[in-house]
Design a protein around this motif. Structure first.
Motif, short mmCIF file in Angstrom:
data_model
loop_
_atom_site.label_atom_id
_atom_site.label_comp_id
_atom_site.label_asym_id
_atom_site.label_seq_id
_atom_site.Cartn_x
_atom_site.Cartn_y
_atom_site.Cartn_z
N GLY A 170 11.78 41.82 29.29
CA GLY A 170 11.04 42.97 29.17
C GLY A 170 11.60 44.36 29.04
O GLY A 170 11.10 45.40 28.59
N ASN A 184 11.40 47.27 32.48
CA ASN A 184 10.24 46.68 32.75
C ASN A 184 10.22 45.40 33.95
O ASN A 184 9.26 45.06 34.44
N SER A 185 11.46 45.00 34.11
CA SER A 185 11.92 43.90 34.89
C SER A 185 12.00 44.33 36.43
O SER A 185 11.91 43.81 37.33
N ARG A 214 13.67 47.31 27.70
CA ARG A 214 13.90 47.91 26.39
C ARG A 214 14.98 48.73 26.33
O ARG A 214 15.26 49.72 27.15
N ALA A 244 11.70 36.89 27.28
CA ALA A 244 11.29 36.12 28.46
C ALA A 244 12.53 35.28 29.03
O ALA A 244 12.46 35.03 30.21
N THR A 292 14.12 44.62 22.64
CA THR A 292 13.60 44.26 23.97
C THR A 292 14.10 42.86 24.33
O THR A 292 14.31 41.95 23.79
#
Length: 200
Positions: A45, A114-115, A47, A66, A63
């Motif tokens: 996640g 985002n992780s 970027r 998963a 990005t």
């Protein structure tokens, strides 16, 4: 139990209750933050922006998938999870140099983690969960949360952090930090900040 965690736990229990002075556990965190390992490893996640000098077609935002990988032109799919931006630059420089360009000049810049998250609750205007930014300070974090509400007890703000597998809680002297009388603190992924309501 690791020594650092024991020290922080003890000062938090026995030295952090007196509100008229700065929590020794906070001072301990500030003093040891220069020795913390880098927190810039990529995860699903996240970027980031890649620029290859003179090669616009190879430049753009990517990005991490998963599965922890990205697919890059002329290099193919490779695992980015666990790598820093510097590691990605090395990986792509080698890959492009072997297959496409003679002397590639690759630059990687984080757009958003985002992780990794930080959590801000209590008497702030926009409480919630926020993407971690590399080297973000606790003051910068409150800007993300829109600042404090009028009834915020800023100097009783609590920071919860896991240190060497042990969860500790320290009182953060936010007013002193804002006024330049105490040093700012760099946050780590997973930090939880709570601002209580003033009793007055």
């Amino acid at each position: 139990m690791p020594f650092l965690a024991v020290c922080l736990l003890l000062v938090g229990l026995f030295g952090g209750c007196a509100h008229e002075r700065v929590d020794p556990a906070y001072l301990a965190l500030v003093e040891q933050q220069a020795e913390l390992p880098p927190t810039g490893e990529l995860g699903p996640g996240d970027r980031f922006l890649l620029r290859v000098y003179g090669e616009e077609a190879l430049s753009g935002e990517f990005t991490v998938g998963a599965d922890g990988t990205i697919n890059y032109p002329h290099v193919g799919r490779f695992r980015a999870e666990g790598l820093t931006c510097t590691d990605v630059e090395v990986e792509l420089t080698l890959g492009l140099g072997q297959k496409f360009l003679k002397e590639p000049n690759v630059q990687c810049t984080i757009v958003e983690y985002n992780s990794k998250r930080i959590f801000i609750f209590g008497e702030v205007r926009e409480p919630g969960t926020f993407p971690y930014k590399n080297n973000i300070s606790i003051i910068e974090a409150f800007a993300l949360a829109g600042g404090f509400n009028e009834r915020a007890s800023t100097n009783n703000t609590k920071l919860t952090r896991v240190v060497d597998g042990v969860e500790i809680q320290v009182r953060v002297p936010l007013q002193e930090i804002v006024e330049g009388r105490q040093r700012n603190l760099r946050l780590l992924p997973g930090d939880i900040i709570f601002v209580p309501e003033s009793a007055y």
